[in-house]
Design a protein around this motif. Structure first.
Motif, PDB file in Angstrom:
ATOM      1  N   ASP A 144       0.840  -1.188   0.000  1.00 31.78           N
ATOM      2  CA  ASP A 144       0.000   0.000   0.000  1.00 31.78           C
ATOM      3  C   ASP A 144       0.880   1.244   0.000  1.00 31.78           C
ATOM      4  O   ASP A 144       1.041   1.907   1.006  1.00 31.78           O
ATOM      5  CB  ASP A 144      -0.930  -0.017   1.216  1.00 31.78           C
ATOM      6  CG  ASP A 144      -1.986   1.083   1.128  1.00 31.78           C
ATOM      7  OD1 ASP A 144      -2.228   1.557   0.006  1.00 31.78           O
ATOM      8  OD2 ASP A 144      -2.552   1.445   2.173  1.00 31.78           O
ATOM      9  N   ARG A 157       1.708   4.951  -0.719  1.00 34.39           N
ATOM     10  CA  ARG A 157       0.938   6.177  -0.830  1.00 34.39           C
ATOM     11  C   ARG A 157       1.760   7.284  -1.493  1.00 34.39           C
ATOM     12  O   ARG A 157       2.970   7.317  -1.368  1.00 34.39           O
ATOM     13  CB  ARG A 157       0.505   6.647   0.564  1.00 34.39           C
ATOM     14  CG  ARG A 157      -0.438   5.679   1.265  1.00 34.39           C
ATOM     15  CD  ARG A 157      -1.830   5.720   0.668  1.00 34.39           C
ATOM     16  NE  ARG A 157      -2.759   4.826   1.355  1.00 34.39           N
ATOM     17  CZ  ARG A 157      -4.047   4.769   1.091  1.00 34.39           C
ATOM     18  NH1 ARG A 157      -4.561   5.535   0.137  1.00 34.39           N
ATOM     19  NH2 ARG A 157      -4.833   3.945   1.749  1.00 34.39           N
ATOM     20  N   HIS A 216       3.740  10.614  -1.827  1.00 33.48           N
ATOM     21  CA  HIS A 216       4.457  11.291  -0.752  1.00 33.48           C
ATOM     22  C   HIS A 216       4.046  12.754  -0.629  1.00 33.48           C
ATOM     23  O   HIS A 216       4.380  13.417   0.352  1.00 33.48           O
ATOM     24  CB  HIS A 216       5.971  11.202  -0.982  1.00 33.48           C
ATOM     25  CG  HIS A 216       6.487  12.089  -2.068  1.00 33.48           C
ATOM     26  ND1 HIS A 216       6.393  11.755  -3.398  1.00 33.48           N
ATOM     27  CD2 HIS A 216       7.063  13.313  -2.019  1.00 33.48           C
ATOM     28  CE1 HIS A 216       6.921  12.734  -4.120  1.00 33.48           C
ATOM     29  NE2 HIS A 216       7.326  13.689  -3.324  1.00 33.48           N
ATOM     30  N   MET A 242       0.475  14.846  -1.367  1.00 29.61           N
ATOM     31  CA  MET A 242      -0.883  14.932  -1.901  1.00 29.61           C
ATOM     32  C   MET A 242      -1.161  16.285  -2.538  1.00 29.61           C
ATOM     33  O   MET A 242      -1.992  16.406  -3.448  1.00 29.61           O
ATOM     34  CB  MET A 242      -1.905  14.654  -0.801  1.00 29.61           C
ATOM     35  CG  MET A 242      -2.255  13.181  -0.640  1.00 29.61           C
ATOM     36  SD  MET A 242      -2.824  12.396  -2.177  1.00 29.61           S
ATOM     37  CE  MET A 242      -4.185  13.443  -2.649  1.00 29.61           C
ATOM     38  N   ASP A 300     -14.319   4.120  -2.728  1.00 30.27           N
ATOM     39  CA  ASP A 300     -13.292   3.988  -1.695  1.00 30.27           C
ATOM     40  C   ASP A 300     -13.856   4.214  -0.299  1.00 30.27           C
ATOM     41  O   ASP A 300     -13.373   3.645   0.681  1.00 30.27           O
ATOM     42  CB  ASP A 300     -12.150   4.975  -1.951  1.00 30.27           C
ATOM     43  CG  ASP A 300     -11.201   4.497  -3.029  1.00 30.27           C
ATOM     44  OD1 ASP A 300     -11.435   3.390  -3.569  1.00 30.27           O
ATOM     45  OD2 ASP A 300     -10.235   5.210  -3.349  1.00 30.27           O
ATOM     46  N   GLU A 360     -12.770   2.425   3.329  1.00 33.52           N
ATOM     47  CA  GLU A 360     -11.975   3.137   4.323  1.00 33.52           C
ATOM     48  C   GLU A 360     -12.779   4.118   5.167  1.00 33.52           C
ATOM     49  O   GLU A 360     -12.265   4.666   6.139  1.00 33.52           O
ATOM     50  CB  GLU A 360     -10.841   3.896   3.618  1.00 33.52           C
ATOM     51  CG  GLU A 360      -9.920   2.978   2.816  1.00 33.52           C
ATOM     52  CD  GLU A 360      -8.838   3.769   2.091  1.00 33.52           C
ATOM     53  OE1 GLU A 360      -8.790   5.001   2.261  1.00 33.52           O
ATOM     54  OE2 GLU A 360      -8.048   3.141   1.366  1.00 33.52           O
ATOM     55  N   SER A 398     -11.584  10.339   0.373  1.00 33.50           N
ATOM     56  CA  SER A 398     -10.176  10.443  -0.011  1.00 33.50           C
ATOM     57  C   SER A 398      -9.958  11.417  -1.160  1.00 33.50           C
ATOM     58  O   SER A 398     -10.603  11.324  -2.209  1.00 33.50           O
ATOM     59  CB  SER A 398      -9.667   9.053  -0.411  1.00 33.50           C
ATOM     60  OG  SER A 398      -8.449   9.128  -1.094  1.00 33.50           O
ATOM     61  N   LEU A 438      -7.168  11.442  -2.811  1.00 37.55           N
ATOM     62  CA  LEU A 438      -6.533  10.605  -3.822  1.00 37.55           C
ATOM     63  C   LEU A 438      -7.578   9.878  -4.660  1.00 37.55           C
ATOM     64  O   LEU A 438      -7.454   9.779  -5.886  1.00 37.55           O
ATOM     65  CB  LEU A 438      -5.591   9.595  -3.154  1.00 37.55           C
ATOM     66  CG  LEU A 438      -4.895   8.605  -4.079  1.00 37.55           C
ATOM     67  CD1 LEU A 438      -4.012   9.335  -5.085  1.00 37.55           C
ATOM     68  CD2 LEU A 438      -4.068   7.605  -3.270  1.00 37.55           C
TER      69      LEU A 438
END
Length: 412
Positions: free
Chosen positions: A143, A145, A147, A149, A200, A204, A208, A210
Motif C-alpha cells: 500500500d 501512498r 508522498h 498529496m 473507496d 476506508e 479520499s 486521492l
C-alpha cells in the motif's frame, strides 16, 4: 525528436495507401508547411503536426509510468524512441489516418482512446511485468501512498484543464462540436471523481482526495474517444461506468501481483477500453454533425448496432499490438549488455533521484533538541541533512544513557 525524424510522416502521410503504416514522404518534416493537413482543409500541415506532437509526446510518458522507482533512465529513453515508432505511430495511423484499416472499417475515436490510452496502458502492463515488483512491495507492504498529496491535487487540476485542449481541440475549430466536447469532458470527470471517492469510502470510510483525483482522471480517460460523439446524458453514464471499471482494475493488481506504480493500465488501459466500447453504444450522428461537416451513422443510440463490433475490433487490436510489441522490445533490450532495464538493489533503495539523476526533490535539516534533566539546559542531540523521500530510522544518540527529555524536532 522521433516525431520530427519520421513519426509524423509514418502517422499522417497523405500519399500512403498502406492500411498498416504510412510512408517517409514527410520525414524530417519535408513538405510540412502551409499545405492543408490530412485532417482538415482549414488547418495548415505544420499546425496540425505540432498539435499532434502533443499526443505523441504524452503517450510514451504514460507508457513508462509503471517503471517508476526501479527502471534505468538511459534504456528508458531508447525504449521511448523505439516504442513510439513501432507502437504509437502504427496504432495512431490505424485510427486517425483515413487510409488506416481501422478508420476504413468504420471505427470512431475522437481524441485518442486507442492510440493514447489503450496503447499506453497495455505498454505499462508489459513494462511492469518485465521489471518485476519494487523492493519491499510484497503482500505485507503493498500500500504505497503518494508522498505529496498537494502535488497530486495540483497535477490533477492541470490535467483536468489541459483535457479541454485535446478533447475540445480535436474538433479542429471553435464550433459547437468543440464546445460540446468540453461540456461532456467536464461532466464525465466530475461524475468519475465522485464515483471513485464513494467506492473507496465503502472500504476506508474516508472521503479520499486521492480517490477523487483518480476518479477524475478515469472519467477523463473514458470520455476521450467519445467526446465528439456524445451529449451530456451519455457523458454521465460514461464517467460513472469508466470510473467504476478503473477502480475495480486498480484493486486487481494486488491479486495478479504486478506492480504498476501509477495505475496506468488500470486507469488508462481499462478506462480507454471501456470508453471505446461505450462510444459504440452512445455515439449519435447529430452530435458529430454539430461542426457542420462530420457525418457518421452513430452507435446503438441510432440503431447502428454494427458500430460496437467496429469499436471492439479497434480497441482489441490496439491493446494486443501494444502489449505484444512492447513486451518483445523490452525483453530484447534487457538481454543486450548495457541496456538492462532495472537498476541494482542498492540504487533502488537509495532512490533513483540520487542514483540516476543526482538531484533530490527535497532537502531538510532535522535538529533534535533535548533538555538535560540535571542542568535544565537545552542541548542539540542530533543535527543532520535528510534527503526526502526517506524512511525514518531510530537515532542512536537518543540512547546515550544521559537523562534527556526531547523538547522539539525542528525542520529548518
Amino acid at each position: 525528436m522521433e516525431w520530427f525524424i519520421w513519426g509524423y510522416s509514418l502517422t499522417f502521410s497523405k500519399t500512403s495507401t498502406n492500411p498498416f503504416i504510412g510512408n517517409l514522404d514527410n520525414a524530417f518534416l519535408r513538405g510540412v508547411l502551409g499545405d492543408t493537413s490530412i485532417a482538415s482543409n482549414t488547418i495548415p500541415d505544420l499546425v496540425y503536426c505540432i498539435y499532434q506532437c502533443m499526443f505523441a509526446a504524452l503517450t510514451p510518458a504514460l507508457a513508462i509510468g509503471a517503471a517508476a522507482e526501479r527502471a534505468r533512465l538511459l534504456p528508458m529513453i531508447i525504449f521511448i524512441f523505439i516504442w513510439s515508432t513501432l507502437v504509437y505511430n502504427v496504432i495512431a495511423y490505424w485510427t486517425w489516418n483515413p487510409n488506416g484499416w481501422s478508420a476504413e472499417l468504420g471505427a470512431i475515436d475522437f481524441a485518442g482512446g486507442t492510440p493514447i490510452h489503450i496503447s499506453s496502458g497495455a505498454a505499462s502492463l508489459a513494462y511492469a511485468l518485465i521489471l518485476g515488483r519494487r523492493e519491499g512491495h510484497d503482500k505485507k507492504n503493498d500500500d504505497f501512498r503518494p508522498h505529496n498529496m498537494s502535488n497530486v491535487v495540483l497535477g490533477t487540476a492541470f490535467l483536468w484543464f489541459g483535457w479541454f485542449g485535446f478533447n475540445g481541440g480535436s474538433a479542429l475549430s471553435g464550433n459547437l462540436r468543440a464546445a460540446m466536447a468540453c461540456v461532456v469532458t467536464n461532466l464525465a470527470a466530475s461524475v468519475g471523481a465522485i464515483t471513485w471517492m464513494c467506492l473507496d469510502y465503502r472500504i476506508e470510510h474516508k472521503f479520499s482526495a486521492l480517490g477523487f483525483c483518480s476518479g477524475a482522471i478515469a472519467g477523463l480517460v473514458a470520455i476521450t474517444p467519445s467526446s465528439g460523439y456524445v451529449g451530456p446524458a451519455p457523458a454521465i453514464a460514461i464517467g460513472f461506468l469508466g470510473s467504476f471499471a478503473c477502480n475495480m482494475a486498480a484493486h486487481m493488481k494486488h491479486w495478479l501481483k504486478y506492480d504498476d506504480v501509477a495505475d496506468v493500465f488500470a486507469i488508462h488501459g481499462v478506462g480507454g477500453y471501456v470508453g471505446s466500447i461505450l462510444t459504440g453504444i452512445f455515439a449519435e450522428a447529430y452530435i458529430a454533425n454539430l461542426d457542420g461537416s462530420t457525418v457518421i451513422a452513430g452507435g446503438w443510440m441510432n440503431r447502428n448496432f454494427i458500430q460496437l463490433g467496429y469499436q471492439l475490433a479497434d480497441c482489441n487490436a490496439g491493446m494486443a499490438w501494444s502489449f505484444v510489441i512492447t513486451y518483445i522490445i523490452l525483453f530484447a533490450m534487457n538481454r543486450i549488455p548495457g541496456l538492462s532495464l532495472r537498476v541494482d538493489r542498492e540504487s533502488e533503495l537509495k532512490g533513483l533521484d540520487a542514483a540516476e539523476i543526482g538531484e533530490m526533490a527535497y532537502y531538510h535539516i532535522d535538529k533534535i533538541i533535548g533538555i538535560d534533566k540535571q542542568t535544565g539546559k537545552e542541548e542539540v542531540i542530533e543535527e543532520k541533512v535528510q534527503k526526502y523521500p526517506y524512511q525514518p530510522q531510530a537515532q542512536g544518540s537518543l540512547n546515550s544513557g544521559r537523562p534527556l527529555t526531547i523538547k522539539s524536532l525542528n525542520n529548518i
